[in-house]
Design a protein around this motif. Structure first.
Motif, PDB file in Angstrom:
ATOM      1  N   ASP A  52      51.379  42.549  40.489  1.00  0.00           N
ATOM      2  CA  ASP A  52      50.898  42.924  39.156  1.00  0.00           C
ATOM      3  C   ASP A  52      50.158  41.763  38.498  1.00  0.00           C
ATOM      4  O   ASP A  52      49.147  41.968  37.825  1.00  0.00           O
ATOM      5  N   VAL A  53      50.634  40.515  38.711  1.00  0.00           N
ATOM      6  CA  VAL A  53      49.931  39.358  38.168  1.00  0.00           C
ATOM      7  C   VAL A  53      48.619  39.148  38.920  1.00  0.00           C
ATOM      8  O   VAL A  53      47.579  38.814  38.325  1.00  0.00           O
ATOM      9  N   LEU A  54      48.639  39.364  40.218  1.00  0.00           N
ATOM     10  CA  LEU A  54      47.418  39.274  41.014  1.00  0.00           C
ATOM     11  C   LEU A  54      46.378  40.270  40.509  1.00  0.00           C
ATOM     12  O   LEU A  54      45.189  39.952  40.394  1.00  0.00           O
ATOM     13  N   GLN A  55      46.831  41.476  40.171  1.00  0.00           N
ATOM     14  CA  GLN A  55      45.926  42.494  39.644  1.00  0.00           C
ATOM     15  C   GLN A  55      45.357  42.060  38.296  1.00  0.00           C
ATOM     16  O   GLN A  55      44.168  42.266  38.010  1.00  0.00           O
ATOM     17  N   LEU A  56      46.196  41.448  37.442  1.00  0.00           N
ATOM     18  CA  LEU A  56      45.713  40.950  36.156  1.00  0.00           C
ATOM     19  C   LEU A  56      44.611  39.902  36.350  1.00  0.00           C
ATOM     20  O   LEU A  56      43.577  39.935  35.664  1.00  0.00           O
ATOM     21  N   LEU A  57      44.838  38.974  37.268  1.00  0.00           N
ATOM     22  CA  LEU A  57      43.832  37.948  37.531  1.00  0.00           C
ATOM     23  C   LEU A  57      42.537  38.571  38.046  1.00  0.00           C
ATOM     24  O   LEU A  57      41.439  38.193  37.619  1.00  0.00           O
ATOM     25  N   ALA A  58      42.664  39.523  38.965  1.00  0.00           N
ATOM     26  CA  ALA A  58      41.483  40.184  39.512  1.00  0.00           C
ATOM     27  C   ALA A  58      40.711  40.910  38.413  1.00  0.00           C
ATOM     28  O   ALA A  58      39.478  40.825  38.325  1.00  0.00           O
ATOM     29  N   ASP A  59      41.444  41.612  37.547  1.00  0.00           N
ATOM     30  CA  ASP A  59      40.784  42.315  36.444  1.00  0.00           C
ATOM     31  C   ASP A  59      40.095  41.336  35.506  1.00  0.00           C
ATOM     32  O   ASP A  59      38.982  41.590  35.037  1.00  0.00           O
ATOM     33  N   GLY A  60      40.758  40.209  35.216  1.00  0.00           N
ATOM     34  CA  GLY A  60      40.168  39.216  34.324  1.00  0.00           C
ATOM     35  C   GLY A  60      38.909  38.591  34.889  1.00  0.00           C
ATOM     36  O   GLY A  60      37.989  38.223  34.150  1.00  0.00           O
ATOM     37  N   LEU A  61      38.861  38.475  36.219  1.00  0.00           N
ATOM     38  CA  LEU A  61      37.695  37.890  36.886  1.00  0.00           C
ATOM     39  C   LEU A  61      36.651  38.931  37.256  1.00  0.00           C
ATOM     40  O   LEU A  61      35.558  38.585  37.716  1.00  0.00           O
ATOM     41  N   GLY A  62      37.002  40.202  37.089  1.00  0.00           N
ATOM     42  CA  GLY A  62      36.056  41.265  37.414  1.00  0.00           C
ATOM     43  C   GLY A  62      35.836  41.453  38.895  1.00  0.00           C
ATOM     44  O   GLY A  62      34.740  41.817  39.336  1.00  0.00           O
ATOM     45  N   VAL A  63      36.885  41.211  39.689  1.00  0.00           N
ATOM     46  CA  VAL A  63      36.783  41.377  41.141  1.00  0.00           C
ATOM     47  C   VAL A  63      37.952  42.227  41.624  1.00  0.00           C
ATOM     48  O   VAL A  63      38.862  42.557  40.852  1.00  0.00           O
ATOM     49  N   SER A  64      37.936  42.586  42.883  1.00  0.00           N
ATOM     50  CA  SER A  64      39.050  43.336  43.455  1.00  0.00           C
ATOM     51  C   SER A  64      40.178  42.392  43.817  1.00  0.00           C
ATOM     52  O   SER A  64      39.977  41.175  43.979  1.00  0.00           O
ATOM     53  N   VAL A  65      41.367  42.943  43.963  1.00  0.00           N
ATOM     54  CA  VAL A  65      42.505  42.139  44.400  1.00  0.00           C
ATOM     55  C   VAL A  65      42.229  41.541  45.772  1.00  0.00           C
ATOM     56  O   VAL A  65      42.578  40.392  46.053  1.00  0.00           O
ATOM     57  N   GLN A  66      41.561  42.316  46.626  1.00  0.00           N
ATOM     58  CA  GLN A  66      41.299  41.834  47.977  1.00  0.00           C
ATOM     59  C   GLN A  66      40.343  40.642  47.993  1.00  0.00           C
ATOM     60  O   GLN A  66      40.370  39.832  48.922  1.00  0.00           O
ATOM     61  N   THR A  67      39.490  40.526  46.955  1.00  0.00           N
ATOM     62  CA  THR A  67      38.613  39.361  46.866  1.00  0.00           C
ATOM     63  C   THR A  67      39.433  38.099  46.634  1.00  0.00           C
ATOM     64  O   THR A  67      39.131  37.028  47.178  1.00  0.00           O
ATOM     65  N   LEU A  68      40.485  38.236  45.826  1.00  0.00           N
ATOM     66  CA  LEU A  68      41.360  37.090  45.570  1.00  0.00           C
ATOM     67  C   LEU A  68      42.286  36.813  46.740  1.00  0.00           C
ATOM     68  O   LEU A  68      42.543  35.659  47.087  1.00  0.00           O
ATOM     69  N   ARG A  69      42.806  37.883  47.305  1.00  0.00           N
ATOM     70  CA  ARG A  69      43.774  37.735  48.400  1.00  0.00           C
ATOM     71  C   ARG A  69      43.453  38.790  49.452  1.00  0.00           C
ATOM     72  O   ARG A  69      43.866  39.945  49.345  1.00  0.00           O
ATOM     73  N   PRO A  70      42.684  38.420  50.476  1.00  0.00           N
ATOM     74  CA  PRO A  70      42.210  39.411  51.449  1.00  0.00           C
ATOM     75  C   PRO A  70      43.304  40.209  52.138  1.00  0.00           C
ATOM     76  O   PRO A  70      43.071  41.344  52.564  1.00  0.00           O
ATOM     77  N   ASP A  71      44.523  39.653  52.242  1.00  0.00           N
ATOM     78  CA  ASP A  71      45.582  40.377  52.947  1.00  0.00           C
ATOM     79  C   ASP A  71      46.377  41.296  52.025  1.00  0.00           C
ATOM     80  O   ASP A  71      47.339  41.932  52.447  1.00  0.00           O
ATOM     81  N   ALA A  72      45.986  41.391  50.759  1.00  0.00           N
ATOM     82  CA  ALA A  72      46.708  42.276  49.835  1.00  0.00           C
ATOM     83  C   ALA A  72      46.400  43.733  50.160  1.00  0.00           C
ATOM     84  O   ALA A  72      45.278  44.072  50.531  1.00  0.00           O
ATOM     85  N   PRO A  73      47.398  44.631  50.013  1.00  0.00           N
ATOM     86  CA  PRO A  73      47.162  46.047  50.321  1.00  0.00           C
ATOM     87  C   PRO A  73      46.286  46.681  49.255  1.00  0.00           C
ATOM     88  O   PRO A  73      46.425  46.392  48.066  1.00  0.00           O
ATOM     89  N   PRO A  74      45.359  47.551  49.647  1.00  0.00           N
ATOM     90  CA  PRO A  74      44.555  48.248  48.639  1.00  0.00           C
ATOM     91  C   PRO A  74      45.420  49.210  47.853  1.00  0.00           C
ATOM     92  O   PRO A  74      46.286  49.874  48.430  1.00  0.00           O
ATOM     93  N   PRO A  75      45.230  49.289  46.535  1.00  0.00           N
ATOM     94  CA  PRO A  75      46.042  50.219  45.747  1.00  0.00           C
ATOM     95  C   PRO A  75      45.700  51.654  46.068  1.00  0.00           C
ATOM     96  O   PRO A  75      44.561  51.985  46.385  1.00  0.00           O
ATOM     97  N   SER A  76      46.726  52.511  45.975  1.00  0.00           N
ATOM     98  CA  SER A  76      46.489  53.929  46.218  1.00  0.00           C
ATOM     99  C   SER A  76      45.678  54.536  45.102  1.00  0.00           C
ATOM    100  O   SER A  76      44.993  55.517  45.266  1.00  0.00           O
ATOM    101  N   ARG A  77      45.778  53.949  43.922  1.00  0.00           N
ATOM    102  CA  ARG A  77      44.964  54.358  42.782  1.00  0.00           C
ATOM    103  C   ARG A  77      44.952  53.198  41.808  1.00  0.00           C
ATOM    104  O   ARG A  77      45.797  52.327  41.858  1.00  0.00           O
ATOM    105  N   SER A  78      43.998  53.174  40.916  1.00  0.00           N
ATOM    106  CA  SER A  78      43.922  52.122  39.914  1.00  0.00           C
ATOM    107  C   SER A  78      45.161  52.122  39.053  1.00  0.00           C
ATOM    108  O   SER A  78      45.698  53.169  38.724  1.00  0.00           O
TER     109      SER A  78
END
Length: 413
Positions: A52-78
């Protein structure tokens, strides 16, 4: 995360932030943290292990979670997309929508009714029982009827009955606020807590106003409005402590409220990465708990020495101190607390084990939490994030019990 992984992750955050032309304080404001926290992340000091914190950082930077952490699982929905599943408290949300008693607004001369205060008190007590048991589906059914009757009663009862009915109304709205917080429906919790505070003030019971403020601060924390949480809880704690300093020996009820306000201050500080402030607030809560001397459930706060240590576990996890959280957790006997609170401790210990990559221990804690309060695990954001992290950690070797748990919690992706 290993030190090398933290440094690589921090460098990626810094690179993306600079590419967007953002300062550290601007990113901090976007994610509800402090500039110091962002600086520690970028220097590889502060680990970011929660999705959830990773998602916050990604949202703040305007990128996907996978851009920050390539091994993170893609969310099933936003995380912000509407769910196609019916929430257990959807009916309660509708009950909160709009004015609670429009018919009374139009009736210039309402007939004076004689409500059954004893029966209404029992109904409110049942709301709290369901909330503490994390039985949210049953709560959703019971709340709508109880709130409707109470809102009508406070407007049609004889004047001498109204303060007592307003107090019951405040207690009912506090139960609703607590349930919404636990299901991560913080906007609805905000509405319910605000109504609880107003009803408590009209009842003439000031400590219930402070208890409602505690519920409001928790809603702010869930909304990542950490400055508002600190403001609400901090002003409440300061005012109450000042009053108690001149009012003679404090009552146990007053101590319970004061200690709980310190706990929510610790929670807000930990979520903001403010280590020293979190430890100071926990120390203040421990001081109040020692003065209280026992675990109590005044105002349904479950405050006491045990709950302080449970919150210390949660704060340690939010600060990335999984080892400290596990050390604290081993010393806690929560058997006398509610199923919801015991389940929450097990969820937090599962999160701590997940941070330490202890797969078996983490799954065991989460399964125990589910056995105590199934709906709590299914609906709690932190529990679902921990389950997703474990699935990611295990990969193709995920044990069957984890896979089944992930499906039950809708945390498979």
């Amino acid at each position: 995360m290993s030190p090398e992984e933290r440094r690589a992750f921090g460098a990626r955050v810094a690179q993306l932030r600079k590419a967007r032309g953002m300062r550290q304080d601007q990113l901090a404001a976007a994610v509800g943290r402090t500039a110091s926290w962002v600086s520690q992340v970028e220097r590889g000091i502060q680990p970011v292990v929660r999705l959830d914190v990773l998602q916050l950082l990604a949202d703040g930077l305007g990128v996907s979670v996978q851009t920050l952490r390539p091994d993170a699982p893609p969310p099933s929905r936003s995380a912000s997309a509407p769910s196609d599943q019916v929430n257990d408290l959807d009916r309660v949300r509708l009950t909160l929508s709009g004015h609670p008693a429009l018919d009374a607004v139009l009736d210039e001369h309402p007939a004076v009714a004689v409500p059954d205060a004893t029966e209404l008190a029992a109904a409110v007590a049942e709301l709290w029982h369901l909330t503490h048991s994390a039985r949210f589906a049953e709560l959703g059914t019971a709340v709508a009827d109880t709130l409707s009757r109470l809102e009508g009663a406070v407007r049609t009862a004889a004047p001498e009955q109204r303060p007592g009915l307003q107090l019951l109304l405040s207690q009912a709205y506090q139960a609703v606020a607590a349930a919404f917080v636990r299901q991560d429906e913080a906007d609805a919790a905000w509405v319910a807590a605000d109504r609880a505070i107003r009803a408590a003030e009209q009842s003439g019971e000031p400590l219930h106003v402070f208890a409602g403020t505690y519920r409001l601060a928790h809603a702010f924390v869930r909304l990542q409005r950490l400055d508002q949480a600190e403001h609400a809880a901090g002003k409440g704690a300061t005012a109450l402590r000042s009053y108690l300093s001149v009012a003679g020996p404090p009552s146990p009820e007053a101590l319970s409220v004061l200690g709980s306000l310190h706990l929510v201050l610790a929670l807000a500080a930990a979520r903001a990465g403010q280590r020293e402030q979190a430890r100071k607030a926990l120390a203040d809560a421990r001081e109040v708990a020692a003065q209280l001397g026992e675990d109590r459930n005044d105002f349904n706060l479950e405050f006491g020495p045990t709950n302080v240590e449970i919150q210390a576990v949660s704060a340690a996890i939010d600060l990335g101190d999984a080892g400290e959280a596990l050390d604290l957790g081993q010393r806690i006997d929560a058997s006398r607390l509610s199923p919801e609170r015991r389940s929450r401790l097990l969820i937090d210990l599962g999160r701590a084990h997940a941070q330490r990559r202890h797969l078996g221990e983490a799954v065991d804690c989460l399964l125990q939490a589910e056995e105590l309060a199934p709906e709590s695990v299914r609906s709690h954001l932190a529990a679902r994030s921990a389950i997703r992290e474990l699935v990611l950690l295990a990969g193709r070797n995920a044990p069957p019990e984890l896979v089944k748990l992930a499906k039950r919690a809708n945390a498979t992706g």
